[in-house]
Design a protein around this motif. Structure first.
Motif, PDB file in Angstrom:
ATOM      1  N   ALA A  53      56.482 -47.881  33.406  1.00  0.00           N
ATOM      2  CA  ALA A  53      56.588 -46.911  32.363  1.00  0.00           C
ATOM      3  C   ALA A  53      57.773 -46.338  32.689  1.00  0.00           C
ATOM      4  CB  ALA A  53      55.027 -46.293  32.407  1.00  0.00           C
ATOM      5  N   LEU A  54      57.720 -45.644  33.775  1.00  0.00           N
ATOM      6  CA  LEU A  54      59.013 -44.742  34.163  1.00  0.00           C
ATOM      7  C   LEU A  54      60.372 -45.305  33.938  1.00  0.00           C
ATOM      8  CD1 LEU A  54      60.033 -41.742  34.925  1.00  0.00           C
ATOM      9  CD2 LEU A  54      59.789 -42.591  37.320  1.00  0.00           C
ATOM     10  N   ARG A  55      60.452 -46.572  34.290  1.00  0.00           N
ATOM     11  CA  ARG A  55      61.902 -47.264  34.019  1.00  0.00           C
ATOM     12  C   ARG A  55      61.999 -47.416  32.386  1.00  0.00           C
ATOM     13  NH1 ARG A  55      60.704 -49.848  38.882  1.00  0.00           N
ATOM     14  NH2 ARG A  55      59.434 -51.279  38.108  1.00  0.00           N
ATOM     15  N   GLN A  56      61.070 -47.932  31.542  1.00  0.00           N
ATOM     16  CA  GLN A  56      61.210 -48.006  30.416  1.00  0.00           C
ATOM     17  C   GLN A  56      61.341 -46.652  29.748  1.00  0.00           C
ATOM     18  OE1 GLN A  56      57.399 -49.592  29.064  1.00  0.00           O
ATOM     19  NE2 GLN A  56      57.847 -51.749  30.137  1.00  0.00           N
ATOM     20  N   ASN A  93      60.462 -35.517  26.806  1.00  0.00           N
ATOM     21  CA  ASN A  93      59.078 -35.045  27.378  1.00  0.00           C
ATOM     22  C   ASN A  93      58.110 -36.334  27.918  1.00  0.00           C
ATOM     23  OD1 ASN A  93      59.261 -32.531  26.608  1.00  0.00           O
ATOM     24  ND2 ASN A  93      58.109 -32.875  24.629  1.00  0.00           N
ATOM     25  N   THR A  94      58.323 -37.405  27.218  1.00  0.00           N
ATOM     26  CA  THR A  94      57.822 -38.695  27.822  1.00  0.00           C
ATOM     27  C   THR A  94      58.316 -39.095  29.073  1.00  0.00           C
ATOM     28  OG1 THR A  94      57.421 -39.573  25.488  1.00  0.00           O
ATOM     29  CG2 THR A  94      57.132 -41.086  27.414  1.00  0.00           C
ATOM     30  N   ALA A  95      59.435 -38.955  29.413  1.00  0.00           N
ATOM     31  CA  ALA A  95      60.022 -39.342  30.745  1.00  0.00           C
ATOM     32  C   ALA A  95      59.503 -38.328  31.574  1.00  0.00           C
ATOM     33  CB  ALA A  95      61.440 -39.255  30.672  1.00  0.00           C
ATOM     34  N   MET A  96      59.443 -37.244  31.267  1.00  0.00           N
ATOM     35  CA  MET A  96      58.827 -36.043  32.336  1.00  0.00           C
ATOM     36  C   MET A  96      57.396 -36.442  32.791  1.00  0.00           C
ATOM     37  SD  MET A  96      60.842 -32.568  31.157  1.00  0.00           S
ATOM     38  CE  MET A  96      59.626 -31.733  32.251  1.00  0.00           C
ATOM     39  N   LEU A  97      56.662 -36.819  31.678  1.00  0.00           N
ATOM     40  CA  LEU A  97      55.258 -36.960  31.795  1.00  0.00           C
ATOM     41  C   LEU A  97      54.939 -38.267  32.777  1.00  0.00           C
ATOM     42  CD1 LEU A  97      53.875 -36.152  28.371  1.00  0.00           C
ATOM     43  CD2 LEU A  97      53.300 -34.786  30.406  1.00  0.00           C
ATOM     44  N   LEU A 109      50.248 -47.615  40.651  1.00  0.00           N
ATOM     45  CA  LEU A 109      51.743 -47.154  40.902  1.00  0.00           C
ATOM     46  C   LEU A 109      52.852 -47.958  40.211  1.00  0.00           C
ATOM     47  CD1 LEU A 109      53.530 -45.161  42.491  1.00  0.00           C
ATOM     48  CD2 LEU A 109      53.386 -46.703  44.335  1.00  0.00           C
ATOM     49  N   ARG A 110      52.506 -49.180  40.399  1.00  0.00           N
ATOM     50  CA  ARG A 110      53.483 -50.351  39.546  1.00  0.00           C
ATOM     51  C   ARG A 110      53.543 -49.746  38.267  1.00  0.00           C
ATOM     52  NH1 ARG A 110      50.853 -53.081  43.095  1.00  0.00           N
ATOM     53  NH2 ARG A 110      50.513 -54.909  43.843  1.00  0.00           N
TER      54      ARG A 110
END
Length: 196
Positions: free
Chosen positions: A125-128, A148-152, A119-120
């Protein structure tokens, strides 16, 4: 442990009583008892028949009493040894069960730790990805692959969050299972079922 110590103390006391009874036995009295039981050759100065017969009966009664006491002590000793053996077995069973519970809880905590780590990483990765998307939007450049990367990454974060919640629930259930089984084995007044 106090029950085991108490049983060992009682066994020791029983053996000491037996030893004192054997030590107290007078060898001359035993010889007199044997002489009274077997017909002896006439002696030069025989005791009156009544005195030797009464003495032999007293000695025989004493011998019977000592034998009975010895048998009682042997029976008590055997019972104490059996109780001691049962307590040792119960302690070993409890120890084995406790070790199994500890191992299961360690495994559950290990799974929870792995899911928390996942999860961390996903959140990082989501923040980046979101930072890169914000920078692209600030420059006025629409980057479809960043979206797309942000959604995945967000989907992966949701999956990791759910897996973490499931691992937490498993850890809680694993911790509660022994407590619930112990509680189920006891009556409402705190006594184990089947005891009065």
């Amino acid at each position: 442990m106090t029950q085991i110590d108490e049983l060992e103390r009682r066994i020791t006391q029983a053996l000491e009583r037996i030893s004192r009874g054997v030590d107290a036995w007078d060898p001359r009295a035993l010889a007199a008892l044997e002489d009274a039981a077997e017909p002896a050759e006439p002696a030069a100065a025989p005791e009156p028949a009544e005195d030797s017969g009464a003495r032999a009966e007293e000695l025989q009664a004493e011998l019977d009493r000592l034998r009975e006491a010895l048998e009682d002590e042997k029976l008590a000793n055997a019972q104490l040894e059996e109780r001691l053996r049962a307590l040792h077995e119960k302690r070993e069973d409890d120890s084995t069960n406790l070790m199994a519970q500890v191992a299961a809880q360690r495994e559950g905590l290990s799974q929870l730790d792995a899911e928390m780590h996942r999860l961390r990483q996903t959140n990082d990765a989501l923040r980046q990805s979101n930072d890169a998307l914000r920078q692209a939007n600030a420059q006025g450049v629409g980057e479809p692959h960043l979206i797309n990367t942000a959604m995945l990454t967000e989907l992966e974060a949701i999956r990791a969050d759910r897996a973490t919640e499931a691992a937490e629930a498993r850890a809680v259930l694993d911790a509660l299972a022994p407590l619930l089984s112990d509680a189920a084995g006891q009556a409402p007044n705190g006594h184990e079922e089947g005891t009065a």
